[in-house]
Motif scaffolding. Sequence first.
Motif, PDB file in Angstrom:
ATOM      1  N   ARG A 269      -3.468  17.277   2.365  1.00 28.73           N
ATOM      2  CA  ARG A 269      -4.985  16.148   1.796  1.00 28.73           C
ATOM      3  C   ARG A 269      -4.588  15.178   1.052  1.00 28.73           C
ATOM      4  O   ARG A 269      -4.358  16.170   0.545  1.00 28.73           O
ATOM      5  CB  ARG A 269      -5.863  17.218   1.443  1.00 28.73           C
ATOM      6  N   VAL A 270      -5.238  13.828   0.866  1.00 29.67           N
ATOM      7  CA  VAL A 270      -4.719  13.026   1.076  1.00 29.67           C
ATOM      8  C   VAL A 270      -5.884  12.593  -0.097  1.00 29.67           C
ATOM      9  O   VAL A 270      -7.380  12.131   0.719  1.00 29.67           O
ATOM     10  CB  VAL A 270      -4.669  11.223   1.145  1.00 29.67           C
ATOM     11  N   ALA A 271      -6.538  12.691  -1.366  1.00 29.98           N
ATOM     12  CA  ALA A 271      -7.344  12.741  -2.395  1.00 29.98           C
ATOM     13  C   ALA A 271      -8.451  10.957  -1.837  1.00 29.98           C
ATOM     14  O   ALA A 271      -7.235  10.245  -2.347  1.00 29.98           O
ATOM     15  CB  ALA A 271      -7.497  12.795  -3.823  1.00 29.98           C
ATOM     16  N   ALA A 272      -9.051  10.618  -2.346  1.00 30.14           N
ATOM     17  CA  ALA A 272      -9.305   9.275  -2.245  1.00 30.14           C
ATOM     18  C   ALA A 272      -8.996   8.869  -3.739  1.00 30.14           C
ATOM     19  O   ALA A 272      -8.369   7.405  -2.906  1.00 30.14           O
ATOM     20  CB  ALA A 272     -10.616   9.191  -2.171  1.00 30.14           C
ATOM     21  N   GLY A 273      -8.739   9.138  -4.596  1.00 32.81           N
ATOM     22  CA  GLY A 273      -7.861   7.983  -6.148  1.00 32.81           C
ATOM     23  C   GLY A 273      -6.603   7.681  -4.985  1.00 32.81           C
ATOM     24  O   GLY A 273      -6.524   6.860  -5.959  1.00 32.81           O
ATOM     25  N   ASP A 274      -6.247   8.747  -4.546  1.00 29.29           N
ATOM     26  CA  ASP A 274      -4.619   8.809  -4.097  1.00 29.29           C
ATOM     27  C   ASP A 274      -4.790   7.725  -3.351  1.00 29.29           C
ATOM     28  O   ASP A 274      -3.732   6.835  -3.527  1.00 29.29           O
ATOM     29  CB  ASP A 274      -3.803   9.926  -3.756  1.00 29.29           C
ATOM     30  N   ILE A 275      -6.072   7.122  -2.298  1.00 28.33           N
ATOM     31  CA  ILE A 275      -5.142   5.860  -1.012  1.00 28.33           C
ATOM     32  C   ILE A 275      -5.797   4.867  -2.481  1.00 28.33           C
ATOM     33  O   ILE A 275      -4.955   3.989  -1.814  1.00 28.33           O
ATOM     34  CB  ILE A 275      -6.622   6.446  -0.712  1.00 28.33           C
ATOM     35  N   GLU A 276      -6.707   4.877  -3.327  1.00 24.50           N
ATOM     36  CA  GLU A 276      -6.516   3.533  -3.781  1.00 24.50           C
ATOM     37  C   GLU A 276      -5.501   3.502  -5.054  1.00 24.50           C
ATOM     38  O   GLU A 276      -5.051   2.105  -5.217  1.00 24.50           O
ATOM     39  CB  GLU A 276      -7.901   3.872  -4.992  1.00 24.50           C
ATOM     40  N   GLN A 277      -4.991   4.533  -5.467  1.00 28.98           N
ATOM     41  CA  GLN A 277      -3.988   4.522  -6.328  1.00 28.98           C
ATOM     42  C   GLN A 277      -3.211   3.548  -5.591  1.00 28.98           C
ATOM     43  O   GLN A 277      -2.368   2.792  -5.905  1.00 28.98           O
ATOM     44  CB  GLN A 277      -3.368   5.450  -6.495  1.00 28.98           C
ATOM     45  N   PHE A 278      -2.202   3.851  -4.470  1.00 33.04           N
ATOM     46  CA  PHE A 278      -1.586   3.664  -3.378  1.00 33.04           C
ATOM     47  C   PHE A 278      -1.645   2.538  -3.069  1.00 33.04           C
ATOM     48  O   PHE A 278      -0.893   1.526  -2.890  1.00 33.04           O
ATOM     49  CB  PHE A 278      -0.997   4.221  -1.846  1.00 33.04           C
ATOM     50  N   GLN A 279      -2.638   1.473  -2.316  1.00 27.49           N
ATOM     51  CA  GLN A 279      -3.423   0.330  -2.480  1.00 27.49           C
ATOM     52  C   GLN A 279      -2.884  -0.361  -3.400  1.00 27.49           C
ATOM     53  O   GLN A 279      -2.947  -2.102  -2.820  1.00 27.49           O
ATOM     54  CB  GLN A 279      -4.671   0.400  -1.435  1.00 27.49           C
ATOM     55  N   ALA A 280      -3.404  -0.133  -4.277  1.00 28.17           N
ATOM     56  CA  ALA A 280      -2.880  -0.812  -5.728  1.00 28.17           C
ATOM     57  C   ALA A 280      -1.206  -0.880  -6.278  1.00 28.17           C
ATOM     58  O   ALA A 280      -1.174  -1.832  -6.821  1.00 28.17           O
ATOM     59  CB  ALA A 280      -3.582  -0.607  -7.103  1.00 28.17           C
ATOM     60  N   THR A 281      -0.401  -0.198  -5.548  1.00 27.09           N
ATOM     61  CA  THR A 281       0.441  -0.238  -6.082  1.00 27.09           C
ATOM     62  C   THR A 281       1.150  -1.070  -4.763  1.00 27.09           C
ATOM     63  O   THR A 281       2.810  -1.837  -5.290  1.00 27.09           O
ATOM     64  CB  THR A 281       1.040   1.156  -5.979  1.00 27.09           C
ATOM     65  N   TYR A 282       1.158  -0.582  -3.879  1.00 31.01           N
ATOM     66  CA  TYR A 282       1.910  -0.565  -2.466  1.00 31.01           C
ATOM     67  C   TYR A 282       1.191  -1.860  -1.433  1.00 31.01           C
ATOM     68  O   TYR A 282       0.438  -1.652  -1.341  1.00 31.01           O
ATOM     69  CB  TYR A 282       3.126   0.427  -2.132  1.00 31.01           C
TER      70      TYR A 282
END
Length: 335
Positions: A269-282
């Motif tokens: 499961r992927v948390a909403a915050g982890d999706i945001e963090q990924f988009q901000a990082t990569y």
Amino acid sequence: MYDALPESEFQFLRDAFEGYLHIHWWGLVCKRNRRLQPATVEIHPRLSLPQMAKAARVPPSVVRHMVQTELVPSSSAELLSGRHARSIHLSELPGIKTATDGAMTLERAARVLALPKCRVRELIEGDLLTPLVSRKFNRGAAAWLISKSEVDRLHVQAVQAPGNSKSIPVRDILKYWRLRAHEGIALIAAVVDGYLYAEGDDQSPVPIGEANLNAARAKDWLLKHRAEARQDFSVDAAAKQLGVKQQVAYDLVRLGILRSTTVGALGHRVAAGDIEQFQATYISLARLAKEGRRSPRALLDELAASPVCGPSINGARQYFYRRSEIVAQQSCGVS
């Protein structure tokens, strides 16, 4: 070695090289490799996806989907033409045969699990049920195909219930309790994981739809679940949020680039915050190429920044870069 040392006394070198290929070469060996001995070509243990499908007597779409969902390990490399060559070791053949033996359509799986077809689709969307072939992800597939082992996994063992226990089947809860989005999947996962147990005669396992739950305990679980609910996504749903293909998201999770947690039967499961963090990082090479109106291949050769993943690095299907490195390179270019 074949051109400079063609003499028969050097055959031992060629034999050793071809023996090394047999054990270590990840790719395919075929008739176009004319310098190799015929026996080396015939007994090479790596097969293409169509060859593996023929050996397993299943459609190629079945093997392709098993590879995409990482049910079957494979090796891949990007060729100079831009195409990807993928191979599977012959040792995976028994596992493919076992997984596909007794496989069933979506309609039959729904009957066996005592659930409506729409609920079975929800289980697939939520990663609680992994099909061998999905009409959603395998274009041109005639039908869904679900392995018997996956369906059997959604049978639960019942325990002896008190005589005065008021129970309700899971399928009735799904039908009448007006569950919110994703609560049906969470309920089934709770039963499969043992947080809610089925009541019965303690005999053979029962399909999840026919599992009888203590009504009061099920209501308590639902209230607690709603109080603790947090927004997270299956890997497939996370792929939609990121705007990438399903297999790309699985690659990112597998490599740890996209953070995920394992939640019982629900899997990753992927948390909403982890999706945001990924988009901000990569950022992906495809996105950079689109923004710059460039060819991805040409841009890949020009970028000084090193990608964190990609076909030539770790087998991932797309190249991704750290945004900070791209910004730094662009700043240097401007100055």
